[in-house]
Design a protein around this motif. Structure first.
Motif, PDB file in Angstrom:
ATOM      1  N   GLY A 159       0.810  -1.206   0.000  1.00  0.00           N
ATOM      2  CA  GLY A 159       0.000   0.000   0.000  1.00  0.00           C
ATOM      3  C   GLY A 159       0.846   1.260   0.000  1.00  0.00           C
ATOM      4  O   GLY A 159       0.535   2.243  -0.702  1.00  0.00           O
TER       5      GLY A 159
ATOM      6  N   SER B   5      -9.167   8.381  -4.372  1.00  0.00           N
ATOM      7  CA  SER B   5      -8.283   7.324  -3.862  1.00  0.00           C
ATOM      8  C   SER B   5      -8.655   6.931  -2.439  1.00  0.00           C
ATOM      9  O   SER B   5      -8.700   5.744  -2.094  1.00  0.00           O
TER      10      SER B   5
ATOM     11  N   ALA C 244     -10.050   3.314  -1.080  1.00  0.00           N
ATOM     12  CA  ALA C 244      -9.394   2.605   0.016  1.00  0.00           C
ATOM     13  C   ALA C 244     -10.374   2.311   1.147  1.00  0.00           C
ATOM     14  O   ALA C 244     -10.341   1.222   1.743  1.00  0.00           O
TER      15      ALA C 244
ATOM     16  N   TYR D 255     -11.461  -1.328   2.474  1.00  0.00           N
ATOM     17  CA  TYR D 255     -11.235  -1.704   3.868  1.00  0.00           C
ATOM     18  C   TYR D 255     -12.496  -2.277   4.501  1.00  0.00           C
ATOM     19  O   TYR D 255     -12.445  -3.258   5.245  1.00  0.00           O
TER      20      TYR D 255
ATOM     21  N   ALA E 107      -5.523  -1.643   2.230  1.00  0.00           N
ATOM     22  CA  ALA E 107      -6.450  -0.517   2.125  1.00  0.00           C
ATOM     23  C   ALA E 107      -6.161   0.531   3.196  1.00  0.00           C
ATOM     24  O   ALA E 107      -6.239   1.741   2.934  1.00  0.00           O
TER      25      ALA E 107
ATOM     26  N   LEU F 107      -2.992   2.490   2.305  1.00  0.00           N
ATOM     27  CA  LEU F 107      -3.245   3.325   1.130  1.00  0.00           C
ATOM     28  C   LEU F 107      -4.063   4.553   1.509  1.00  0.00           C
ATOM     29  O   LEU F 107      -3.757   5.680   1.102  1.00  0.00           O
ATOM     30  N   GLY F 108      -5.111   4.348   2.312  1.00  0.00           N
ATOM     31  CA  GLY F 108      -5.923   5.487   2.740  1.00  0.00           C
ATOM     32  C   GLY F 108      -5.157   6.443   3.626  1.00  0.00           C
ATOM     33  O   GLY F 108      -5.269   7.672   3.484  1.00  0.00           O
TER      34      GLY F 108
ATOM     35  N   THR G  94      -2.774   8.511   1.583  1.00  0.00           N
ATOM     36  CA  THR G  94      -3.477   9.532   0.806  1.00  0.00           C
ATOM     37  C   THR G  94      -3.742  10.779   1.647  1.00  0.00           C
ATOM     38  O   THR G  94      -3.569  11.912   1.182  1.00  0.00           O
TER      39      THR G  94
END
Length: 563
Positions: free
Chosen positions: A433, A484, A488, A492, A503, A506-507, A510
């Protein structure tokens, strides 16, 4: 006076970012304590994987609803005992529990059925004939409530009275019946039949018989060293022959007077009356009335706390416990044992009984190799972004590299703090991620820089192009990062296991990307546009755009003269 739209005070934004970094690392090193490194998942640091197979009394496959309920309860127990990074997933009729690090022993206890019943003790004998006369009772050393009464150690284990468990008021005989030869299957696990339903049926017929003669044979033949196929499946309405958890005593118990479902709260702590630990319990109103009535009518007798068909504690009732008073389970508990017992009582019993069919230790060496491979992949991706930015944007590329490094600084601190606060563990999917997030962060820089070029192609200088480009670029950056983050978040919520780790990182990346772009990248580019050295076309990488802008201004000037 406030700056015009699109303009900022660069040093103020950088100071805010520096303050955030100082606060985060102050929490990492001083405020929250602990190891200043992120917690790693099982695939990176090793751990234990336990497979639990569901067992039903009739041998029928368990329902999907009962398996889901069991999974949710075990997940709650994981959170209750502080095991972090654990996964509980369904695999057919099995539950697979994966626990990272050194929490393997805790993982093995998470599948405890936790069916607790309160039963009167009708008789007790040593588990082995080698038990010395006068040895203390290992089942417990007192039942307490309200103001703790003085506890007394019960006398040496006495022979079981020749008495049916269904007729506890019958006067006991003074001498026990001669123990007959153990009946087949009296060891509770010596049956040759491998069918679990048949094993439970045979064990219940022997260990929960209402016939006094059968009870005597069961008590004499019960082998506490062997597994009990009745575990977690005893009928609370029938008497029970059972061992204690320490395998040191055997008991004849009456039908249950109350189940553990009446417990509203359970907590573990040091014993109030000596060394060791105890578990304190509170009941609901109905449970308080039942317990008060029972203890007042049985002062001087023993009561057994039976957890999953094993006697946890069988203390003597010293005083009646009034409604509202606290009850304590005392016994030969260590801290971990007491905490595990309190946890399973606090968070409820499982709707199924489980048998540990497999326990596997995952090597930490393999995890280290995986971590090194993941970090190498991230380093290669980051290096490729650096080379591209330096080749294409030159000085702006240097600012990109600096922004990414500062983003890594803040990400590291957040990972450490999340590991301490919510038990977040970094696994290989999480590393992936972060690698994907490098591209998302770099994309925000590209959007901003290309907007600057567009403004300069229209004839503006580097300095005047930055604020106008920022006003237009930030909308695109916010929209792109919003999409994005939404993706994510949906991933999730809908996913499970390691995909959730991907997830989550990645979140999180971001969100942190927006912090870096707004508080670092934009201010640094604004400062660069105000510098005579860095704004030179040969260094800024904006020479081509500047030449197009000059040609555009020339055409406009020519058109103006012609008009």
């Amino acid at each position: 006076m406030a700056p015009p739209a699109g303009q900022i005070r660069p040093w103020r934004s950088l100071a805010i970012f520096a303050g955030i970094v100082v606060i985060l690392y102050s929490l990492v090193f001083f405020a929250t304590g602990g190891d200043p490194t992120p917690k790693l998942g099982i695939d990176l640091q090793g751990g234990t994987r336990v497979t639990l197979t569901a067992r039903t009394p009739n041998g029928a496959p368990p329902s999907k609803e009962s398996l889901d309920q069991a999974r949710q309860i075990i997940e709650t127990r994981v959170n209750g005992i502080g095991v972090t990074g654990a996964e509980v997933v369904l695999d057919g009729n099995n539950l697979v529990i994966t626990v990272p690090g050194a929490n393997g022993d805790q993982a093995k206890t998470l599948g405890q059925t936790a069916k607790l019943y309160f039963r009167p003790v009708l008789g007790e004998v040593p588990a082995t004939p080698q038990t010395a006369p006068g040895a203390p009772n290992q089942g417990g050393n007192g039942t307490q409530g309200g103001q703790a009464p003085s506890t007394s150690t019960p006398a040496a284990p006495t022979p079981v009275h020749q008495q049916s468990a269904n007729t506890p008021k019958s006067p006991p005989s003074t001498q026990p019946a001669p123990p007959p030869s153990p009946a087949p299957g009296a060891g509770a696990a010596s049956s040759d039949n491998t069918d679990p339903a048949e094993q439970i049926k045979q064990a219940r017929a022997l260990l929960q018989s209402t016939d006094p003669a059968v009870q005597q044979r069961a008590l004499a033949g019960l082998d506490c060293a062997k597994a009990n196929p009745l575990e977690g499946n005893d009928d609370p309405k029938l008497p029970l022959v059972a061992c204690d958890q320490q395998k040191q005593a055997k008991y004849l118990l009456g039908p249950s007077i109350m189940s553990g479902e009446r417990i509203t709260n359970a907590s573990a702590g040091p014993s109030k009356n000596g060394p060791g630990y105890e578990v304190d319990m509170n009941f609901d109103h109905q449970g308080e009335d039942i317990w008060a009535s029972f203890t007042s009518a049985n002062v001087g007798k023993q009561a057994a706390f039976v957890l999953d068909t094993a006697v946890v504690s069988a203390p003597q009732i010293n005083t009646a416990i009034l409604p509202g008073d606290q009850t304590s389970i005392t016994g030969s508990f260590g801290q971990a044992e007491a905490q595990n017992l309190a946890n399973v009582l606090q968070y409820g019993s499982l709707p199924l009984s489980f048998q540990s069919s497999e326990s596997q230790t995952v090597s930490a060496t393999l995890g280290l190799a995986s971590l090194e491979a993941g970090l190498l992949a991230g380093a290669i991706g980051l290096a490729a972004v650096f080379v591209y930015c330096l080749f294409y944007y030159r000085a702006l590329g240097v600012l990109t590299i600096l922004s990414l490094l500062l983003s890594g600084v803040i990400v590291y601190a957040v990972l450490v703090l999340l590991g301490r606060w919510i038990g977040f563990t970094l696994d290989l999917a999480g590393v992936a991620g972060f690698i994907v997030a490098i591209g998302i962060t770099a994309d925000s820089f590209v959007i901003f820089f290309e907007r600057i070029k567009d403004e300069m192609r229209e004839g503006r200088t580097f300095r005047s192009a930055v604020p106008r480009a920022w006003v237009r670029a930030r909308r695109t950056i916010l929209s792109a990062d919003g999409v994005s983050f939404l993706a994510a978040a949906v991933l999730y919520v809908l996913a499970a296991g390691q995909v959730q780790g991907f997830a989550f990182t990645l979140g999180m990346s971001t969100v942190l990307d927006l912090v870096v772009v707004f508080l670092v990248t934009h201010p640094l580019v604004a400062l660069a546009s105000q510098s005579r050295v860095l704004s030179q076309p040969s260094l800024s990488g904006l020479g081509a755009a500047q030449r197009v802008g000059a040609e555009h201004r020339s055409k406009l000037a020519t058109a103006g003269k012609g008009a």
